[in-house]
Motif scaffolding. Sequence first.
Motif, PDB file in Angstrom:
ATOM      1  N   CYS A 104       0.628  -1.125   0.120  1.00  0.00           N
ATOM      2  CA  CYS A 104       0.188  -0.066   0.233  1.00  0.00           C
ATOM      3  C   CYS A 104       0.894   1.119  -0.068  1.00  0.00           C
ATOM      4  CB  CYS A 104      -0.955   0.073   0.954  1.00  0.00           C
ATOM      5  SG  CYS A 104      -0.213   0.136   2.727  1.00  0.00           S
ATOM      6  N   HIS A 106       1.619   3.028   2.186  1.00  0.00           N
ATOM      7  CA  HIS A 106       2.313   3.224   3.427  1.00  0.00           C
ATOM      8  C   HIS A 106       3.257   2.450   3.463  1.00  0.00           C
ATOM      9  CE1 HIS A 106      -2.056   4.522   3.808  1.00  0.00           C
ATOM     10  NE2 HIS A 106      -1.733   5.349   4.187  1.00  0.00           N
ATOM     11  N   HIS A 108       3.141  -1.087   3.574  1.00  0.00           N
ATOM     12  CA  HIS A 108       2.710  -2.283   4.154  1.00  0.00           C
ATOM     13  C   HIS A 108       2.380  -3.381   2.993  1.00  0.00           C
ATOM     14  CE1 HIS A 108       1.988   0.462   7.660  1.00  0.00           C
ATOM     15  NE2 HIS A 108       2.736  -0.850   8.269  1.00  0.00           N
ATOM     16  N   CYS A 128      -3.164  -2.896   7.129  1.00  0.00           N
ATOM     17  CA  CYS A 128      -2.715  -1.481   7.369  1.00  0.00           C
ATOM     18  C   CYS A 128      -3.736  -0.537   7.994  1.00  0.00           C
ATOM     19  CB  CYS A 128      -2.019  -0.958   5.989  1.00  0.00           C
ATOM     20  SG  CYS A 128      -1.561   0.886   6.218  1.00  0.00           S
ATOM     21  N   ASN A 130      -3.693   2.473   8.471  1.00  0.00           N
ATOM     22  CA  ASN A 130      -3.837   3.735   7.866  1.00  0.00           C
ATOM     23  C   ASN A 130      -4.621   3.625   6.533  1.00  0.00           C
ATOM     24  OD1 ASN A 130      -2.372   5.655   9.393  1.00  0.00           O
ATOM     25  ND2 ASN A 130      -0.491   4.643   8.556  1.00  0.00           N
ATOM     26  N   CYS A 131      -4.697   2.448   5.997  1.00  0.00           N
ATOM     27  CA  CYS A 131      -5.562   2.122   4.607  1.00  0.00           C
ATOM     28  C   CYS A 131      -6.930   1.934   4.956  1.00  0.00           C
ATOM     29  CB  CYS A 131      -5.082   1.033   3.830  1.00  0.00           C
ATOM     30  SG  CYS A 131      -3.559   1.373   2.870  1.00  0.00           S
TER      31      CYS A 131
HETATM   32 ZN   LIG Z   1      -1.579   1.419   4.200  1.00  0.00          ZN
END
Ligand SMILES: [Zn+2]
Length: 411
Positions: A104, A106, A108, A128, A130-131
């Motif tokens: 992703c 970020h 991951h 993740c 943040n996703c």
């Molecule tokens: Zn992510």
Amino acid sequence: LAGNCSHPVRLRGEAVNLATGEVVPSKLSVACKDRRAIICAACSDLYKADAWILVSAGLIGGKGVLPEVAQRPRLFLTLTAPSFGPVHRRTPSGRCHTFSAGRCAHGHTLNCRRTHNAESKELGTPLCVNCFDYEGAVLWNAYSSKLWNRTVQELRRQLSHLQQAGDSEKPDATTLSYLKVAEFQKRGLVHFHVILRVDSANDHAGETSEPFECTKLIDIVGRVVRSVSWTSPTGRTSRWGAQFDVRDLSSGNDERTKVASYVAKYATKTTNDSLALARRFSSRESITNSTIEPHLARLALTAWDLGDRPELAFLKLQAHAHNFGFTGQIITKSRHFSTTFRDLREVRARFMKKNNLSDPIEGTYAYDGRGYDDPKAAQVAELIHSMTVQLRREMSARRRAEAVNAEGTQS
Ligand SMILES: [Zn+2]
Ligand SMILES: [Zn+2]
Ligand SMILES: [Zn+2]
């Protein structure tokens, strides 16, 4: 005296002894009637039993429901939420994820090849964080009851359309009734288990009419679940997840008993079966200071923060942060599905009154607090409750054994 309740409601007032006319100061303890097992074992057990009766009366009749319902098409439907980001999960193949979705933004890996066991703490948590679309997840929970209402409307419309066969003047030959119970998945999204039943519109008039085929109902349900949507005043559109399950309950007694037990079990659960999520949060800090897992805490915090937005004020999200935004009732049903919790409680109260041998007492009471005067009394109540349950189990095992023996003697 309060049905072995762990923390009854205390009432204080004056009572009149109807036999002697004497007025005396009086105290009463009334059961809390909380459905959640983590809060009160005794009240939750009673609620569970009532939920079981409610479902089974809707499936086979009884408690004022016509026995004809046992001949009607009945389905058990499970509806899920869509994906708001990949999470650790259990799959039929065993592997958490079978093919890689790459990395992703970020950094991951969106891939987990492990096989999680049912107790794994990672289940439901995002690959993740943040996703994961926390806002989308909370708002989906918040709007899920609206999406359900829209779904029922559409099911009824399509059923009626099918039977009118081009003649829009023709009166509806069927009515659709349902009972639905909400359950929280590990990822913090709510999903629904629904019992659907198609009655003949003449059932209530005592006439018989053409039976409606279950396969037709299954077709309509599949079509509607895949296509229905609901759009909020702020323009967010909710749909059901791609995973849904339909089971025909029209044949097989085992299946029906199982379904009644599932529903009764879900009805007594809290969001994650912990005390931390059993009650409303009082502040943002009360969420950050609580002991819940980080993923669930973030869902609760997202609900709390969304609650500050004026355009979402109508959802009262802060009052529902402990339910990650879900604002609906755990059990809902259409009017004709079955009897009601209230009716079942009234019947029980009348029955208990008949068995109460002391002089009838009437009075006026006001709220005086929660719990027993002596804190040890709650433990005593729980002990008596668990002994009662144990005794009841032994008695029913003995009854079953006797029934098997009696059958053996006859043959
Ligand atoms: Zn992510
Ligand atoms: Zn209670
Ligand atoms: Zn995993």
